[in-house]
Design a protein around this motif. Structure first.
Motif, mmCIF file in Angstrom:
data_model
loop_
_atom_site.group_PDB
_atom_site.id
_atom_site.type_symbol
_atom_site.label_atom_id
_atom_site.label_comp_id
_atom_site.label_asym_id
_atom_site.label_seq_id
_atom_site.Cartn_x
_atom_site.Cartn_y
_atom_site.Cartn_z
ATOM 1 N N GLN A 65 0.823 -1.207 0.000
ATOM 2 C CA GLN A 65 0.000 0.000 0.000
ATOM 3 C C GLN A 65 0.858 1.258 0.000
ATOM 4 O O GLN A 65 0.491 2.265 -0.594
ATOM 5 C CB GLN A 65 -0.956 0.006 1.174
ATOM 6 C CG GLN A 65 -0.287 0.071 2.527
ATOM 7 C CD GLN A 65 -1.281 0.001 3.664
ATOM 8 O OE1 GLN A 65 -2.475 0.079 3.440
ATOM 9 N NE2 GLN A 65 -0.797 -0.186 4.861
ATOM 10 N N THR A 68 2.071 1.846 -3.485
ATOM 11 C CA THR A 68 0.991 2.414 -4.292
ATOM 12 C C THR A 68 0.888 3.912 -4.040
ATOM 13 O O THR A 68 0.715 4.692 -4.969
ATOM 14 C CB THR A 68 -0.335 1.718 -3.956
ATOM 15 O OG1 THR A 68 -0.206 0.316 -4.199
ATOM 16 C CG2 THR A 68 -1.480 2.271 -4.794
ATOM 17 N N LYS A 71 3.736 5.577 -5.909
ATOM 18 C CA LYS A 71 3.504 5.727 -7.350
ATOM 19 C C LYS A 71 2.558 6.868 -7.622
ATOM 20 O O LYS A 71 2.688 7.599 -8.552
ATOM 21 C CB LYS A 71 2.934 4.446 -7.937
ATOM 22 C CG LYS A 71 3.936 3.340 -8.037
ATOM 23 C CD LYS A 71 3.486 2.218 -8.936
ATOM 24 C CE LYS A 71 2.192 1.607 -8.500
ATOM 25 N NZ LYS A 71 1.837 0.410 -9.252
#
Length: 71
Positions: A65, A68, A71
Motif C-alpha cells: 500500500q 501504491t 507511485k
C-alpha cells in the motif's frame, strides 16, 4: 504509467485496507531509492512536501500500500 491520470491532491486521506495491501513490499531498497529521489525533488517543489513526508514515514518497513502511495 503512460496511461496515468492526474489528481487534484498528491495523496489520499484513507489508505488501502485490503489484505494484499499490507504485505511487505518485495524490494525495500527500490522503495527507499525512489523516496530519496522525491525528497530531493521537494527542494524545487515544496508543495509536495506533505505527501513525500507521508511516504518517508514507512521507509523502515514498506508495504504494498505504501508503494501504491509512492507511485
Amino acid at each position: 504509467m503512460a496511461d496515468c491520470k492526474s489528481i487534484s491532491k498528491p495523496t489520499t486521506a484513507k489508505p488501502d485496507t485490503t489484505p494484499e495491501a499490507s504485505i511487505a513490499f518485495s524490494d525495500p531498497y527500490f522503495y527507499r531509492h525512489l523516496v530519496g529521489s522525491l525528497q530531493y525533488f521537494t527542494i524545487m517543489r515544496p508543495d509536495l512536501s506533505f505527501a513525500v513526508n507521508r511516504i518517508c514515514q514507512h521507509m523502515h518497513d514498506p508495504q504494498n500500500q505504501h508503494f501504491t502511495m509512492l507511485k
